[in-house]
Design a protein around this motif. Sequence first.
Motif, short mmCIF file in Angstrom:
data_model
loop_
_atom_site.label_atom_id
_atom_site.label_comp_id
_atom_site.label_asym_id
_atom_site.label_seq_id
_atom_site.Cartn_x
_atom_site.Cartn_y
_atom_site.Cartn_z
N ARG A 68 0.84 -1.19 0.00
CA ARG A 68 0.00 0.00 0.00
C ARG A 68 0.88 1.25 0.00
O ARG A 68 1.99 1.22 0.56
CB ARG A 68 -0.90 -0.01 1.23
CG ARG A 68 -1.89 -1.18 1.24
CD ARG A 68 -2.56 -1.33 2.59
NE ARG A 68 -3.37 -0.16 2.90
CZ ARG A 68 -4.64 0.00 2.56
NH1 ARG A 68 -5.26 -0.95 1.87
NH2 ARG A 68 -5.31 1.08 2.89
N MET B 151 0.89 2.42 -6.86
CA MET B 151 0.14 1.55 -5.96
C MET B 151 -0.04 0.18 -6.59
O MET B 151 0.04 0.04 -7.81
CB MET B 151 -1.22 2.17 -5.64
CG MET B 151 -2.10 2.40 -6.86
SD MET B 151 -3.64 3.25 -6.45
CE MET B 151 -3.00 4.87 -6.02
N ASN C 16 -4.31 -4.14 -6.97
CA ASN C 16 -5.53 -4.44 -6.22
C ASN C 16 -5.86 -3.38 -5.17
O ASN C 16 -6.68 -3.60 -4.29
CB ASN C 16 -5.39 -5.81 -5.53
CG ASN C 16 -4.25 -5.84 -4.52
OD1 ASN C 16 -3.45 -4.90 -4.45
ND2 ASN C 16 -4.16 -6.91 -3.75
N TYR C 17 -5.22 -2.21 -5.26
CA TYR C 17 -5.43 -1.15 -4.28
C TYR C 17 -6.53 -0.21 -4.77
O TYR C 17 -6.49 0.27 -5.90
CB TYR C 17 -4.13 -0.37 -4.08
CG TYR C 17 -4.18 0.69 -3.00
CD1 TYR C 17 -4.17 0.34 -1.66
CD2 TYR C 17 -4.23 2.04 -3.34
CE1 TYR C 17 -4.19 1.30 -0.68
CE2 TYR C 17 -4.25 3.01 -2.36
CZ TYR C 17 -4.24 2.64 -1.02
OH TYR C 17 -4.27 3.60 -0.05
N GLU C 18 -7.53 0.03 -3.93
CA GLU C 18 -8.65 0.89 -4.29
C GLU C 18 -8.46 2.28 -3.70
O GLU C 18 -8.27 2.43 -2.49
CB GLU C 18 -9.97 0.31 -3.77
CG GLU C 18 -10.36 -1.01 -4.42
CD GLU C 18 -11.71 -1.49 -3.93
OE1 GLU C 18 -12.74 -0.91 -4.31
OE2 GLU C 18 -11.73 -2.44 -3.13
N LYS D 59 -6.75 -1.45 5.54
CA LYS D 59 -5.62 -2.28 5.12
C LYS D 59 -5.89 -3.78 5.15
O LYS D 59 -5.14 -4.55 4.58
CB LYS D 59 -4.40 -1.97 6.00
CG LYS D 59 -4.58 -2.27 7.48
CD LYS D 59 -3.33 -1.87 8.25
CE LYS D 59 -3.48 -2.14 9.74
NZ LYS D 59 -2.27 -1.76 10.48
N THR E 229 -9.63 5.46 0.61
CA THR E 229 -9.00 4.16 0.36
C THR E 229 -9.68 3.11 1.22
O THR E 229 -10.36 3.42 2.21
CB THR E 229 -7.50 4.19 0.69
OG1 THR E 229 -7.32 4.32 2.12
CG2 THR E 229 -6.81 5.35 -0.02
#
Length: 382
Positions: A51, A222, A225-227, A241, A238
């Motif tokens: 992240r 990023m 798969n990071y929103e 975590k 975001t």
Amino acid sequence: MQRFETRSAANAALRDLRQQKHHLGGVPTASPTVREWFDKWMRIAIVPRKRPRTADTYRTYIEQYIVPALGPTTRIARLDPDRIRRIETYVRGKGLSATTSRNAFHYASSALEFAVREGVLLINPASRVEPPLAGVPDLDVFTLDDAVLLLRHLMNHPDRALWLTYLLTAARRGEIAGLEIDRVGEVLDLSWQIQRLAYSHGCTKPCGFARAGNCPFRKLQMPNNYEARQISGGLHMTRPKSKAGWRVIPLVEPLRTVLLEHMDSMEPNEWGLLFAGRHGRYGYATPPDPDRISVEWPKLRDEVFGAGRRVRLHDVRHSTVDLLYLAGVSEDLIQEIVGHSTRSMTRAYKSRSDAVRLQDAMHKLSGILTQPAPGRKLEIDG
């Protein structure tokens, strides 16, 4: 040419080279420097997989502690246990905590283990060194009386909705700051949080701006798969975590009434955020900045308790966990409320100064020992 102080050291190095040739099929003619290798590790293994805020932490440790301690021009093939131990010495020499030195060691070890997997090193030199011992955290948390005092003070505070939500939910800083109005009802939906993310330069030629955030081609690095969705500038919504952080908790009194009153009186904002404020000369609307909230917290704390208390905003989570234990809430529910992935993590948040529950437990033990079973006479020797 590398020189050795003793024949045994030279023989050990020769054995390592022979093993390296056997396992890897050859011996690298030139080893990358510490600076080159840690830059490559960040670029290949960390930024694409971690992240953004986590990658920023890795980068800070590398720039401020690891590279200076090991020497930026030192070849990683020359790293030995003595040089690895310099990380702890360097960090502690700056007056930083044992936990910081332990973290720096583990980050360095991970990067060197990556070098082993890449065939650049035969053995991770950090594997021959005992990690620094972690320090014992000295947290200042609120007692039940403290929490009641703060609760009473907040009932007449202009920002009571914001601060009461922290106190009564054990939610994280960004989760409360990023609450959207449509996620507040019979429950609080904590499936998003607001964070300030750092941009990097996206220009192929120097754009003339020192700050990456001003670069016309700026970008966020990023994982796939990071929103994240932008709110304003560097502020983004975001996902928490871990999946355990995607939680919904019941909204109960007195917080329910406080939040409903807040929503009735607040002015609408373009982001639909619950705690957007108005700042600046012209009173323009701004999204809530988690960093600004952290600055305001000590002012409120000192206003209630006076100078000398060290309870950080994040430590309020520890206090809420204590209060949930004190209220007799089962541990599995506490784990779900605060969004921990394991019960051991929840127990770690529990204070060791829970005098009320300890006293109650000892009273119960005393009752068992001093009250005889039916039909039996209690006998105590001596």
